[in-house]
Design a protein around this motif. Sequence first.
Motif, PDB file in Angstrom:
ATOM      1  N   ILE A 161       0.853  -1.225  -0.296  1.00  0.00           N
ATOM      2  CA  ILE A 161       0.564  -0.250  -0.286  1.00  0.00           C
ATOM      3  C   ILE A 161       0.884   0.822  -0.430  1.00  0.00           C
ATOM      4  CG2 ILE A 161      -1.778   1.879   0.711  1.00  0.00           C
ATOM      5  CD1 ILE A 161      -2.904  -1.596   0.195  1.00  0.00           C
ATOM      6  N   ASP A 162       0.192   2.136  -1.231  1.00  0.00           N
ATOM      7  CA  ASP A 162       1.912   3.644  -1.356  1.00  0.00           C
ATOM      8  C   ASP A 162       1.562   4.025  -0.477  1.00  0.00           C
ATOM      9  OD1 ASP A 162       3.877   2.113  -2.793  1.00  0.00           O
ATOM     10  OD2 ASP A 162       1.578   1.380  -4.347  1.00  0.00           O
ATOM     11  N   TYR A 163      -0.134   4.198  -0.427  1.00  0.00           N
ATOM     12  CA  TYR A 163      -0.551   6.012   0.369  1.00  0.00           C
ATOM     13  C   TYR A 163      -1.581   5.762   0.771  1.00  0.00           C
ATOM     14  CZ  TYR A 163      -2.621   6.987  -4.195  1.00  0.00           C
ATOM     15  OH  TYR A 163      -4.598   7.181  -4.990  1.00  0.00           O
ATOM     16  N   LEU A 164      -2.254   6.496   1.725  1.00  0.00           N
ATOM     17  CA  LEU A 164      -3.333   6.829   2.365  1.00  0.00           C
ATOM     18  C   LEU A 164      -4.363   7.211   1.902  1.00  0.00           C
ATOM     19  CD1 LEU A 164      -0.981   5.998   4.143  1.00  0.00           C
ATOM     20  CD2 LEU A 164      -2.264   7.020   6.431  1.00  0.00           C
ATOM     21  N   THR A 165      -5.458   6.454   1.934  1.00  0.00           N
ATOM     22  CA  THR A 165      -6.122   7.623   1.824  1.00  0.00           C
ATOM     23  C   THR A 165      -7.629   7.947   3.062  1.00  0.00           C
ATOM     24  OG1 THR A 165      -7.742   5.402   1.293  1.00  0.00           O
ATOM     25  CG2 THR A 165      -6.759   7.346  -1.002  1.00  0.00           C
ATOM     26  N   ILE A 166      -8.370   9.591   2.922  1.00  0.00           N
ATOM     27  CA  ILE A 166      -9.393   9.424   3.483  1.00  0.00           C
ATOM     28  C   ILE A 166     -10.485  10.046   2.933  1.00  0.00           C
ATOM     29  CG2 ILE A 166      -7.737   9.359   5.412  1.00  0.00           C
ATOM     30  CD1 ILE A 166      -8.534  12.548   6.016  1.00  0.00           C
ATOM     31  N   HIS A 167     -11.515  10.011   3.910  1.00  0.00           N
ATOM     32  CA  HIS A 167     -12.904  10.635   2.561  1.00  0.00           C
ATOM     33  C   HIS A 167     -13.941  11.430   4.108  1.00  0.00           C
ATOM     34  CE1 HIS A 167     -13.406   6.924  -0.560  1.00  0.00           C
ATOM     35  NE2 HIS A 167     -12.242   7.519  -0.399  1.00  0.00           N
ATOM     36  N   THR A 219      -9.421  18.431  12.599  1.00  0.00           N
ATOM     37  CA  THR A 219      -9.321  17.236  13.789  1.00  0.00           C
ATOM     38  C   THR A 219      -9.314  16.161  12.946  1.00  0.00           C
ATOM     39  OG1 THR A 219     -10.412  18.144  15.817  1.00  0.00           O
ATOM     40  CG2 THR A 219      -9.829  15.819  15.821  1.00  0.00           C
ATOM     41  N   TYR A 220      -9.615  15.849  12.017  1.00  0.00           N
ATOM     42  CA  TYR A 220     -10.032  14.335  11.372  1.00  0.00           C
ATOM     43  C   TYR A 220      -8.724  13.921  10.514  1.00  0.00           C
ATOM     44  CZ  TYR A 220     -12.237  10.021   8.620  1.00  0.00           C
ATOM     45  OH  TYR A 220     -12.224   8.857   8.765  1.00  0.00           O
ATOM     46  N   ILE A 221      -8.349  15.064   9.335  1.00  0.00           N
ATOM     47  CA  ILE A 221      -7.244  15.053   8.906  1.00  0.00           C
ATOM     48  C   ILE A 221      -5.775  15.023   9.194  1.00  0.00           C
ATOM     49  CG2 ILE A 221      -6.086  16.892   7.618  1.00  0.00           C
ATOM     50  CD1 ILE A 221      -8.569  18.036   6.489  1.00  0.00           C
ATOM     51  N   LYS A 231      -3.343  12.400   9.257  1.00  0.00           N
ATOM     52  CA  LYS A 231      -1.889  12.806   8.933  1.00  0.00           C
ATOM     53  C   LYS A 231      -1.269  12.271  10.104  1.00  0.00           C
ATOM     54  CE  LYS A 231      -2.021  17.589   8.690  1.00  0.00           C
ATOM     55  NZ  LYS A 231      -1.556  18.266   8.446  1.00  0.00           N
ATOM     56  N   ALA A 232      -1.183  12.913  11.676  1.00  0.00           N
ATOM     57  CA  ALA A 232      -0.601  11.338  11.734  1.00  0.00           C
ATOM     58  C   ALA A 232       0.097  10.552  11.683  1.00  0.00           C
ATOM     59  CB  ALA A 232      -1.274  12.029  13.345  1.00  0.00           C
ATOM     60  N   VAL A 233      -1.181   9.456  11.000  1.00  0.00           N
ATOM     61  CA  VAL A 233      -0.880   8.190  10.696  1.00  0.00           C
ATOM     62  C   VAL A 233       0.399   7.941   9.684  1.00  0.00           C
ATOM     63  CG1 VAL A 233      -1.516   5.878   9.960  1.00  0.00           C
ATOM     64  CG2 VAL A 233      -2.678   7.180  11.810  1.00  0.00           C
ATOM     65  N   ALA A 234      -0.338   9.051   8.809  1.00  0.00           N
ATOM     66  CA  ALA A 234       0.842   9.020   7.704  1.00  0.00           C
ATOM     67  C   ALA A 234       2.105   8.872   8.182  1.00  0.00           C
ATOM     68  CB  ALA A 234       0.136  10.102   6.299  1.00  0.00           C
ATOM     69  N   LYS A 235       2.532  10.293   9.043  1.00  0.00           N
ATOM     70  CA  LYS A 235       3.147  10.289   9.342  1.00  0.00           C
ATOM     71  C   LYS A 235       4.537   9.339   9.662  1.00  0.00           C
ATOM     72  CE  LYS A 235       2.659  15.765   9.894  1.00  0.00           C
ATOM     73  NZ  LYS A 235       2.585  16.519  10.298  1.00  0.00           N
ATOM     74  N   GLU A 236       3.740   8.349  10.485  1.00  0.00           N
ATOM     75  CA  GLU A 236       4.420   7.468  11.073  1.00  0.00           C
ATOM     76  C   GLU A 236       4.628   6.381  10.403  1.00  0.00           C
ATOM     77  OE1 GLU A 236       3.426   4.375  15.176  1.00  0.00           O
ATOM     78  OE2 GLU A 236       2.408   6.092  14.957  1.00  0.00           O
ATOM     79  N   GLY A 276       6.314  20.574   2.595  1.00  0.00           N
ATOM     80  CA  GLY A 276       6.616  19.264   2.710  1.00  0.00           C
ATOM     81  C   GLY A 276       5.742  18.030   3.416  1.00  0.00           C
ATOM     82  N   GLY A 277       4.710  18.379   3.424  1.00  0.00           N
ATOM     83  CA  GLY A 277       4.294  17.447   4.191  1.00  0.00           C
ATOM     84  C   GLY A 277       3.415  16.484   3.471  1.00  0.00           C
ATOM     85  N   ALA A 278       2.742  15.262   4.805  1.00  0.00           N
ATOM     86  CA  ALA A 278       2.196  14.332   4.184  1.00  0.00           C
ATOM     87  C   ALA A 278       0.505  14.512   3.216  1.00  0.00           C
ATOM     88  CB  ALA A 278       1.728  13.813   5.061  1.00  0.00           C
ATOM     89  N   LEU A 279      -0.273  15.460   3.550  1.00  0.00           N
ATOM     90  CA  LEU A 279      -1.024  15.814   2.698  1.00  0.00           C
ATOM     91  C   LEU A 279      -0.805  16.110   1.293  1.00  0.00           C
ATOM     92  CD1 LEU A 279      -4.078  15.862   2.340  1.00  0.00           C
ATOM     93  CD2 LEU A 279      -4.026  18.126   3.685  1.00  0.00           C
TER      94      LEU A 279
END
Length: 466
Positions: A299-305, A332-334, A338-343, A389-392
């Motif tokens: 899985i190369d990247y995360l998605t959220i809706h 807050t949801y974003i 994002k914290a998970v994506a960074k981890e 240069g963030g994860a979003l």
Amino acid sequence: MLQLKKFGNNCESISKPFYLNVTIMKKAFLLFLTLIFLQLANAQQSFVTVKNQQFVVNNEPYYFIGANYWYGGLLPLKKDKSKGIDRLRKELDFLKANGVTNLRVLGGSEGAGIINGVTRVGPPIQTDEGVFDPNFLKGMDAFLNELDKRKMTAVIYLSNNWNWSGGFLQYLRWNHEIPDSIFLKDIPWTMLGDYTCKFYYCEKCITDYRNQVKYIVGHVNSITHKKYSEEPAIMAWEIANEPRPMCPSAVNSYKKFIANTAAYIKELDPNHLVTTGTEGYQSTQGMPLYQEINDDHNIDYLTIHIWPKNWGWLDVKNIPGSIDSVVAKTVTYINQHKAVAKELNKPMVIEEFGLPRDNQSFDMNSTTKYRDIYYSKMLSEWLKSERSGGALAGVNFWAYGGIVSTTQGQTWWKEGDPYIGDPPMEEQGLNTVFNADKSTWNVIDSFSKQVSKTDAKMPADENAKK
């Protein structure tokens, strides 16, 4: 003797230019090999890749504003060009001019006929179990070809958790796991999860799904003559639209399905990215499961809706009074994701978000003041990430409706109506952004102009220009 000497002299005089010619030929051959190598290297670089928590194209960060355009691959199948390929070209030109460079589209629907009491999206790619329409992907071929010309990219989802395109429920129906009668009426929400989660236990259903994945991913474009695995206009394959466990008992089978499917797609196509298509912890039984499925190396990247109305954040009877709370909960949801994506050191895309028109009107001439406020906040979060240069890395609004319009006084889609952003099972005009929504486009365009022109770094496919 004199003749021989003369002959020898001639040989001697000829040997030098001959040696020079060989040297030049060697150098030319080495130059040719170098050019071939560079072309191959550039071809490899033309795909969107991931480095740490960023998308990368040609060694440059790639941040994008996108849209959901699920019917994009269906338009070229229309016999009436004005409603088909001509409409597609006009809409792609409009999107590109307004800074939208990434489109999320449906790979194909399963089955035909009534579902939830409404005619589902069609025509289908899989007309019956294991039977594929050989002409269907010609629409996607044309769509990808047009994207190449405009240096745009696509995310293609390969099935659907929801039944508006057949999806997982159709596989269950073909394998007699649910009765036909279920499709003829609206399935209550309390029952939908119990039906859909059976998909993860049904090995034959998963095999049928994989056959469709293989059919799509392994296709050769009839226009560019490239395998889809070689198409630069494809950014990523998505396992499905919003795949959820749907019931607690299916969690382990769900995890297995996500992991095995991601690995299977990578086997078929090692060039393109793979993602899940999930909504975030709202739909995956909490954040631990969301993090676990996205930690998979395939899985190369995360998605959220993000759906404030569906999740009860928005009071549709008092949109002005609830918009501040909606924005706060959205941020807050974003940040939580994002914290998970960074981890996990992976990029993240908000690939669906939407808000009704003012007063939840379905009239496309009604105002969109609070939608525009919401879009502005979403895009400001994305721009802040781009500048740091963030994860979003990307945002895709739901959904684009293009140059067409809704039918006055008609809430629900009817067969023969043009497709817009809202699928047939939803009120037409509920979340769609039309070309005529000038205030919304002013918001989108203003943010696209504040970011570096990443679309200029996207590769153009020379074959697409022919």
